[in-house]
Design a protein around this motif. Structure first.
Motif, PDB file in Angstrom:
ATOM      1  N   UNK A 162       2.103  44.726  23.852  1.00 27.22           N
ATOM      2  CA  UNK A 162       3.355  45.115  24.517  1.00 27.22           C
ATOM      3  C   UNK A 162       3.185  46.364  25.375  1.00 27.22           C
ATOM      4  N   UNK A 163       2.199  47.211  25.021  1.00 23.69           N
ATOM      5  CA  UNK A 163       2.017  48.482  25.727  1.00 23.69           C
ATOM      6  C   UNK A 163       0.952  48.407  26.814  1.00 23.69           C
ATOM      7  N   UNK A 164       0.470  47.221  27.128  1.00 21.08           N
ATOM      8  CA  UNK A 164      -0.597  47.104  28.136  1.00 21.08           C
ATOM      9  C   UNK A 164      -0.237  47.734  29.480  1.00 21.08           C
ATOM     10  N   UNK A 165       1.018  47.633  29.956  1.00 19.43           N
ATOM     11  CA  UNK A 165       1.349  48.321  31.214  1.00 19.43           C
ATOM     12  C   UNK A 165       1.406  49.845  31.083  1.00 19.43           C
ATOM     13  N   UNK A 166       1.201  50.383  29.871  1.00 17.74           N
ATOM     14  CA  UNK A 166       1.236  51.818  29.571  1.00 17.74           C
ATOM     15  C   UNK A 166       2.647  52.397  29.636  1.00 17.74           C
ATOM     16  N   UNK A 167       3.404  52.067  30.665  1.00 14.17           N
ATOM     17  CA  UNK A 167       4.755  52.599  30.775  1.00 14.17           C
ATOM     18  C   UNK A 167       5.680  51.999  29.722  1.00 14.17           C
ATOM     19  N   UNK A 168       5.217  50.968  29.023  1.00 13.68           N
ATOM     20  CA  UNK A 168       6.020  50.347  27.975  1.00 13.68           C
ATOM     21  C   UNK A 168       5.549  50.786  26.586  1.00 13.68           C
ATOM     22  N   UNK A 169       4.752  51.840  26.518  1.00 13.47           N
ATOM     23  CA  UNK A 169       4.191  52.271  25.236  1.00 13.47           C
ATOM     24  C   UNK A 169       5.283  52.683  24.254  1.00 13.47           C
ATOM     25  N   UNK A 181      -8.885  59.785  16.914  1.00 18.53           N
ATOM     26  CA  UNK A 181     -10.249  59.898  16.389  1.00 18.53           C
ATOM     27  C   UNK A 181     -10.872  58.519  16.205  1.00 18.53           C
ATOM     28  N   UNK A 182     -10.078  57.564  15.723  1.00 19.67           N
ATOM     29  CA  UNK A 182     -10.589  56.200  15.529  1.00 19.67           C
ATOM     30  C   UNK A 182     -11.048  55.612  16.859  1.00 19.67           C
ATOM     31  N   UNK A 183     -10.234  55.783  17.892  1.00 18.38           N
ATOM     32  CA  UNK A 183     -10.603  55.241  19.213  1.00 18.38           C
ATOM     33  C   UNK A 183     -11.808  55.987  19.779  1.00 18.38           C
ATOM     34  N   UNK A 184     -11.872  57.299  19.552  1.00 21.06           N
ATOM     35  CA  UNK A 184     -13.003  58.077  20.049  1.00 21.06           C
ATOM     36  C   UNK A 184     -14.315  57.649  19.379  1.00 21.06           C
ATOM     37  N   UNK A 185     -14.253  57.366  18.074  1.00 19.79           N
ATOM     38  CA  UNK A 185     -15.453  56.969  17.348  1.00 19.79           C
ATOM     39  C   UNK A 185     -15.858  55.533  17.645  1.00 19.79           C
ATOM     40  N   UNK A 186     -14.869  54.646  17.803  1.00 14.27           N
ATOM     41  CA  UNK A 186     -15.162  53.229  18.039  1.00 14.27           C
ATOM     42  C   UNK A 186     -14.114  52.676  19.005  1.00 14.27           C
ATOM     43  N   UNK A 187     -14.350  52.781  20.312  1.00 15.83           N
ATOM     44  CA  UNK A 187     -13.345  52.398  21.312  1.00 15.83           C
ATOM     45  C   UNK A 187     -12.756  50.997  21.154  1.00 15.83           C
ATOM     46  N   UNK A 188     -13.515  49.979  20.702  1.00 10.22           N
ATOM     47  CA  UNK A 188     -12.879  48.662  20.547  1.00 10.22           C
ATOM     48  C   UNK A 188     -11.703  48.633  19.584  1.00 10.22           C
ATOM     49  N   UNK A 189     -11.634  49.616  18.683  1.00 11.45           N
ATOM     50  CA  UNK A 189     -10.520  49.654  17.730  1.00 11.45           C
ATOM     51  C   UNK A 189      -9.218  50.125  18.365  1.00 11.45           C
ATOM     52  N   UNK A 190      -9.230  50.341  19.676  1.00 16.83           N
ATOM     53  CA  UNK A 190      -8.004  50.735  20.366  1.00 16.83           C
ATOM     54  C   UNK A 190      -6.922  49.669  20.210  1.00 16.83           C
ATOM     55  N   UNK A 191      -7.335  48.419  19.963  1.00 15.92           N
ATOM     56  CA  UNK A 191      -6.353  47.339  19.861  1.00 15.92           C
ATOM     57  C   UNK A 191      -5.594  47.365  18.540  1.00 15.92           C
ATOM     58  N   UNK A 192      -6.105  48.065  17.540  1.00 11.87           N
ATOM     59  CA  UNK A 192      -5.393  48.129  16.248  1.00 11.87           C
ATOM     60  C   UNK A 192      -4.966  49.542  15.884  1.00 11.87           C
ATOM     61  N   UNK A 193      -5.457  50.545  16.615  1.00 11.79           N
ATOM     62  CA  UNK A 193      -5.111  51.929  16.283  1.00 11.79           C
ATOM     63  C   UNK A 193      -3.610  52.225  16.348  1.00 11.79           C
ATOM     64  N   UNK A 194      -2.818  51.559  17.217  1.00 10.63           N
ATOM     65  CA  UNK A 194      -1.371  51.828  17.180  1.00 10.63           C
ATOM     66  C   UNK A 194      -0.746  51.532  15.826  1.00 10.63           C
ATOM     67  N   UNK A 206       0.790  44.600  13.502  1.00 15.65           N
ATOM     68  CA  UNK A 206       1.609  45.518  14.293  1.00 15.65           C
ATOM     69  C   UNK A 206       0.762  46.211  15.351  1.00 15.65           C
ATOM     70  N   UNK A 207      -0.446  46.628  14.973  1.00 17.78           N
ATOM     71  CA  UNK A 207      -1.326  47.281  15.936  1.00 17.78           C
ATOM     72  C   UNK A 207      -1.644  46.387  17.124  1.00 17.78           C
ATOM     73  N   UNK A 208      -1.966  45.129  16.850  1.00 19.07           N
ATOM     74  CA  UNK A 208      -2.278  44.188  17.928  1.00 19.07           C
ATOM     75  C   UNK A 208      -1.055  43.920  18.798  1.00 19.07           C
TER      76      UNK A 208
END
Length: 217
Positions: free
Chosen positions: A38-45, A171-184, A31-33
């Motif tokens: 789907x939210x890459x354009x940001x306006x579709x978040x 916090x997860x993204x702040x500590x390890x930015x690559x995890x932005x792809x699964x943090x959602x 789901x995070x991925x």
């Protein structure tokens, strides 16, 4: 008697590699991925979160939860909710910009502006998440927005769940930015938890009581 003992034995049987727990964790990653894509354009978040919440709810409740259905729901949510996504992303973006400018001291009353803007951004984000969690195909986003804003006040515990999910994801993204792809996925879990908790009283009242069923015999 044998049926009871057999059921008890099945409950005591150890699950291989964590069983359902690992499956739930894997579904959260999926789901995070998907929500990130789907939210890459940001306006579709917001529509992306709506599709992710619906998918995870289907998984928990044993309904169809294929990846294909997740992206089909994502397309439906984006097609009908892109304007809501654009407006919510713009409001949150402006508030976060105020936070950055205030912390940098580039505007008068920088720290106060940053604090107020951060609180407002968190409030708007919780409203958006609660709105997205209510989505189903064909729903009117304007009506969902009114209902979601009301839930923020009438269901403070559920809103605290969502706020906690937002903070943990940040916090997860702040500590390890690559995890932005699964943090959602973390946020979606919090959104589903809030909605399932809200639905519990309704489910309890709809079930017949044991006393009533026994007295009717």
């Amino acid at each position: 008697m044998s049926r009871v003992s057999g059921a008890a034995a099945r409950r005591r049987e150890p699950e291989v590699f964590g069983g359902r727990r690992v499956a739930a964790f894997g579904e959260t990653l999926v789901v995070g991925l998907a929500v990130t894509a789907l939210a890459l354009p940001l306006v579709t978040a917001a529509p992306a979160l709506a599709a992710g919440t619906r998918h995870l709810t289907n998984h928990v409740e044993g309904r169809s939860d294929t990846v294909g259905s997740l992206f089909r729901d994502g397309w439906r949510a984006i097609r009908t909710g892109w304007l809501f996504g654009l407006a919510s992303a713009a409001v949150v973006g402006v508030l976060l910009l105020n936070v950055a400018l205030g912390l940098a001291g580039l505007v008068p009353g920088g720290q106060a502006l940053a604090i107020v803007s951060a609180l407002l951004a968190a409030g708007v984000a919780v409203c958006v998440c609660r709105t997205a969690a209510l989505w189903s195909p064909g729903a009117d986003w304007r009506a969902l927005w009114h209902q979601g804003r009301t839930l923020v006040i009438t269901d403070p515990v559920g809103s605290a769940y969502v706020l906690s999910g937002l903070l943990v994801a940040a916090v997860v993204v702040w500590m390890l930015p690559p995890l932005v792809v699964i943090s959602p996925g973390v946020l979606v879990v919090a959104m589903v938890s809030a909605e399932r908790r809200r639905a519990e009283p309704t489910q309890r009242t709809s079930r017949p009581s044991p006393e009533g069923s026994s007295s009717g015999r």
